[in-house]
Design a protein around this motif. Structure first.
Motif, PDB file in Angstrom:
ATOM      1  N   UNK A   1       0.829  -1.205   0.000  1.00 25.43           N
ATOM      2  CA  UNK A   1       0.000   0.000   0.000  1.00 25.43           C
ATOM      3  C   UNK A   1       0.858   1.248   0.000  1.00 25.43           C
ATOM      4  N   UNK A   2       1.903   1.245  -0.856  1.00 24.28           N
ATOM      5  CA  UNK A   2       2.764   2.434  -0.967  1.00 24.28           C
ATOM      6  C   UNK A   2       2.949   2.773  -2.436  1.00 24.28           C
ATOM      7  N   UNK A   3       3.351   4.026  -2.677  1.00 28.62           N
ATOM      8  CA  UNK A   3       3.633   4.478  -4.039  1.00 28.62           C
ATOM      9  C   UNK A   3       4.865   3.722  -4.542  1.00 28.62           C
ATOM     10  N   UNK A   4       4.816   3.049  -5.718  1.00 33.46           N
ATOM     11  CA  UNK A   4       6.021   2.330  -6.153  1.00 33.46           C
ATOM     12  C   UNK A   4       7.192   3.298  -6.374  1.00 33.46           C
TER      13      UNK A   4
ATOM     14  N   UNK B   1      11.586   2.938   3.951  1.00 35.86           N
ATOM     15  CA  UNK B   1      10.506   2.263   4.688  1.00 35.86           C
ATOM     16  C   UNK B   1      10.071   3.120   5.882  1.00 35.86           C
ATOM     17  N   UNK B   2      11.049   3.758   6.552  1.00 36.81           N
ATOM     18  CA  UNK B   2      10.709   4.664   7.664  1.00 36.81           C
ATOM     19  C   UNK B   2       9.774   5.767   7.182  1.00 36.81           C
ATOM     20  N   UNK B   3      10.091   6.314   5.997  1.00 36.93           N
ATOM     21  CA  UNK B   3       9.261   7.423   5.499  1.00 36.93           C
ATOM     22  C   UNK B   3       7.855   6.911   5.178  1.00 36.93           C
ATOM     23  N   UNK B   4       7.758   5.687   4.687  1.00 42.93           N
ATOM     24  CA  UNK B   4       6.423   5.115   4.441  1.00 42.93           C
ATOM     25  C   UNK B   4       5.653   4.982   5.755  1.00 42.93           C
ATOM     26  N   UNK B   5       6.366   4.556   6.782  1.00 42.25           N
ATOM     27  CA  UNK B   5       5.700   4.374   8.067  1.00 42.25           C
ATOM     28  C   UNK B   5       5.096   5.670   8.573  1.00 42.25           C
ATOM     29  N   UNK B   6       5.808   6.771   8.328  1.00 47.05           N
ATOM     30  CA  UNK B   6       5.310   8.029   8.882  1.00 47.05           C
ATOM     31  C   UNK B   6       4.374   8.762   7.925  1.00 47.05           C
ATOM     32  N   UNK B   7       4.552   8.564   6.596  1.00 38.85           N
ATOM     33  CA  UNK B   7       3.770   9.409   5.686  1.00 38.85           C
ATOM     34  C   UNK B   7       2.663   8.681   4.916  1.00 38.85           C
ATOM     35  N   UNK B   8       2.830   7.348   4.676  1.00 36.65           N
ATOM     36  CA  UNK B   8       1.860   6.684   3.800  1.00 36.65           C
ATOM     37  C   UNK B   8       0.487   6.577   4.468  1.00 36.65           C
TER      38      UNK B   8
ATOM     39  N   UNK C   1      -2.150   5.251   2.537  1.00 36.74           N
ATOM     40  CA  UNK C   1      -2.964   4.334   1.723  1.00 36.74           C
ATOM     41  C   UNK C   1      -3.269   3.055   2.478  1.00 36.74           C
ATOM     42  N   UNK C   2      -4.423   2.432   2.178  1.00 38.70           N
ATOM     43  CA  UNK C   2      -4.690   1.140   2.811  1.00 38.70           C
ATOM     44  C   UNK C   2      -3.739   0.090   2.225  1.00 38.70           C
ATOM     45  N   UNK C   3      -3.477  -0.931   2.964  1.00 36.73           N
ATOM     46  CA  UNK C   3      -2.573  -1.989   2.501  1.00 36.73           C
ATOM     47  C   UNK C   3      -1.941  -2.657   3.699  1.00 36.73           C
ATOM     48  N   UNK C   4      -1.015  -3.561   3.407  1.00 32.32           N
ATOM     49  CA  UNK C   4      -0.412  -4.352   4.474  1.00 32.32           C
ATOM     50  C   UNK C   4       0.322  -3.488   5.507  1.00 32.32           C
ATOM     51  N   UNK C   5       0.999  -2.439   5.009  1.00 31.62           N
ATOM     52  CA  UNK C   5       1.772  -1.606   5.932  1.00 31.62           C
ATOM     53  C   UNK C   5       0.862  -0.896   6.936  1.00 31.62           C
ATOM     54  N   UNK C   6      -0.241  -0.363   6.424  1.00 30.24           N
ATOM     55  CA  UNK C   6      -1.183   0.344   7.309  1.00 30.24           C
ATOM     56  C   UNK C   6      -1.694  -0.625   8.372  1.00 30.24           C
ATOM     57  N   UNK C   7      -1.927  -1.871   7.951  1.00 28.94           N
ATOM     58  CA  UNK C   7      -2.477  -2.844   8.892  1.00 28.94           C
ATOM     59  C   UNK C   7      -1.472  -3.254   9.973  1.00 28.94           C
ATOM     60  N   UNK C   8      -0.216  -3.497   9.585  1.00 28.62           N
ATOM     61  CA  UNK C   8       0.755  -3.892  10.622  1.00 28.62           C
ATOM     62  C   UNK C   8       1.079  -2.701  11.523  1.00 28.62           C
ATOM     63  N   UNK C   9       1.020  -1.491  10.935  1.00 28.40           N
ATOM     64  CA  UNK C   9       1.266  -0.288  11.749  1.00 28.40           C
ATOM     65  C   UNK C   9       0.200  -0.180  12.833  1.00 28.40           C
ATOM     66  N   UNK C  10      -1.027  -0.505  12.442  1.00 28.49           N
ATOM     67  CA  UNK C  10      -2.137  -0.442  13.405  1.00 28.49           C
ATOM     68  C   UNK C  10      -1.989  -1.546  14.463  1.00 28.49           C
TER      69      UNK C  10
END
Ligand code: HEM
Length: 389
Positions: A145-148, A188-195, A197-206
């Protein structure tokens, strides 16, 4: 004539081209052998590899269990063992199961179809740069769930990390790998703080909020990096190998228009010539494998490429059997460290094959591909092809 064990030099041109004859000879005459270059016992039989991969109590992945160290950025699902690994692994498995794999597959199919449409009639192209890299970056980014990231730039960072997996054979690769790992970590750190979008990252972050503890946070971030980089690089290598296998087996692509053969065929492509050649474990206690005594602290390398062609485990082991079922190959590993991304990889490979079959133009080889000088990963550097009307 050098002995067969000496002839298994994973970086020799002969082995990069075709490792299977030497692996078969080893399986016959010395199925468990000491490999000085890898400083490890290498296993070529399916049953021995499964035993080691399954028994994590006796065969450690985590070097700290046998007196070694792991740098903090490398502490992830891949380097931890159960029970510490279990929480982070189940967090990612649960998040992955909740993703829309059908959507990921159809978007990947569309992307490959569009690219093939642009390439048709345009002369020779490189399957790796034009198909394998974009498909793999896009599918894994879609899952997370991140911008490629830009394909070429990301491929260069990932390649440095992949090459550093052979650091034992070539220490000069270690430092570029460390720098690349840091660059990827920053991304990946920047995705954690800025992304958002829904997707796997958002879910594990939650599932692992900041108050879940510094260690959980660290493992989750590092595992997200492994998912992205490891997932991308193995997927890209698998796509190249699959295309080469299809080109070498006239009629196989056409047969995979049948949905049942598409489903079983993508697994058979990974068994037949998969990207991951092996993995490492360390003996926790003294043990005996295949009549060979192994000391505590010695490393063991189950060679997936050899196990997957073991005639004791697979009928017609050297043939591509698209309807092979069951197909319990080790291309995705086995046991507590088996690939987390198997279903995504299968979806990506189905998308590739379906898109090739959607194309009115016919894919043809355009000369020999160049294999990468990497031991752990069997991959093409370049693979020239053509789309013929
Ligand atoms: C055809 C493509 C792929 C192949 C052949 C493959 C193969 C493998 C293998 C053999 C292992 C086990 C290594 C070991 O035991 O040391 C593994 C682990 C792993 N793979 Fe894959 N993989 C693929 C694609 C992916 C994708 C797309 C993702 C993620 C999106 C992914 C994520 C992972 C992770 C996180 C692990 C570590 C699991 C653990 O140690 O618990 N892989 N993969």
């Amino acid at each position: 004539m050098p002995s067969v064990t000496d002839r298994y030099d994973p970086l020799a041109a002969e082995i990069l081209r075709d490792p299977y004859p030497v692996l078969a000879e080893l399986r016959m005459c010395q199925p468990v052998f000491w490999h000085a270059g890898m400083d490890s016992w290498a296993l070529t039989r399916y049953a021995d590899s499964v035993r080691v991969l399954r028994d994590h109590a006796s065969f450690a992945r985590d070097p700290r269990r046998t007196g070694g160290t792991v740098p903090e950025p490398s502490l992830s699902v891949q380097t931890l063992d159960p029970p510490q690994q279990s929480h982070v692994r189940s967090l990612f498995m649960t998040a992955l199961r909740a993703q829309d794999l059908t959507g990921i597959e159809s978007r990947a199919r569309r992307l490959v179809s569009e690219r093939l449409g642009q390439l048709a009639g345009g002369g020779t192209f490189d399957v790796m740069a034009e198909i394998a890299v974009p498909l793999s970056v896009a599918a894994v980014a879609d899952l997370l769930g991140v911008e490629p990231p830009p394909y070429g730039k990301f491929a260069a960072v990932s390649d440095a990390i992949m090459r550093s997996m052979d650091g034992g054979l070539n220490p000069a690769l270690v430092e570029p790998g460390r720098i690349a790992r840091q660059q990827l970590s920053d991304l990946v750190d920047s995705w954690f703080t800025t992304s958002t979008r829904p997707g796997l990252l958002a879910q594990v972050r939650k599932a692992a909020p900041p108050d879940s503890g510094a260690l959980t946070q660290l493992y989750v971030k590092n595992t997200a990096r492994v998912m992205f980089q490891g997932g991308y690089s193995t997927m890209a290598a698998a796509v190249g190998n699959a295309v080469q296998t299809l080109l070498a087996h006239p009629g196989a692509l056409e047969q995979m228009r049948d949905p049942a053969l598409l489903a079983t065929g993508v697994d058979e492509l990974v068994r037949f010539d998969g990207p991951v050649q092996g993995t490492t474990r360390t003996a926790v206690h003294p043990c005996r494998i295949g009549g060979v005594d192994i000391e505590a602290g010695q490393k063991i390398v189950p060679l997936f490429a050899a196990a997957n062609r073991d005639p004791d485990a697979f009928a017609r082991a050297n043939a591509l059997v698209l309807d092979r079922s069951p197909n319990r190959h080790l291309g995705y590993g086995w046991g507590p460290h088996a690939c987390i991304g198997t279903t995504v990889a299968q979806a990506g490979l189905r998308a590739l094959v379906a898109a090739l079959n959607d194309q009115p133009a016919r894919l043809a080889a355009a000369g020999d591909g160049v294999r990468r000088r990497t031991a752990t990963m069997r991959a093409f550097e370049t693979l020239p092809a053509l789309l013929l009307p």
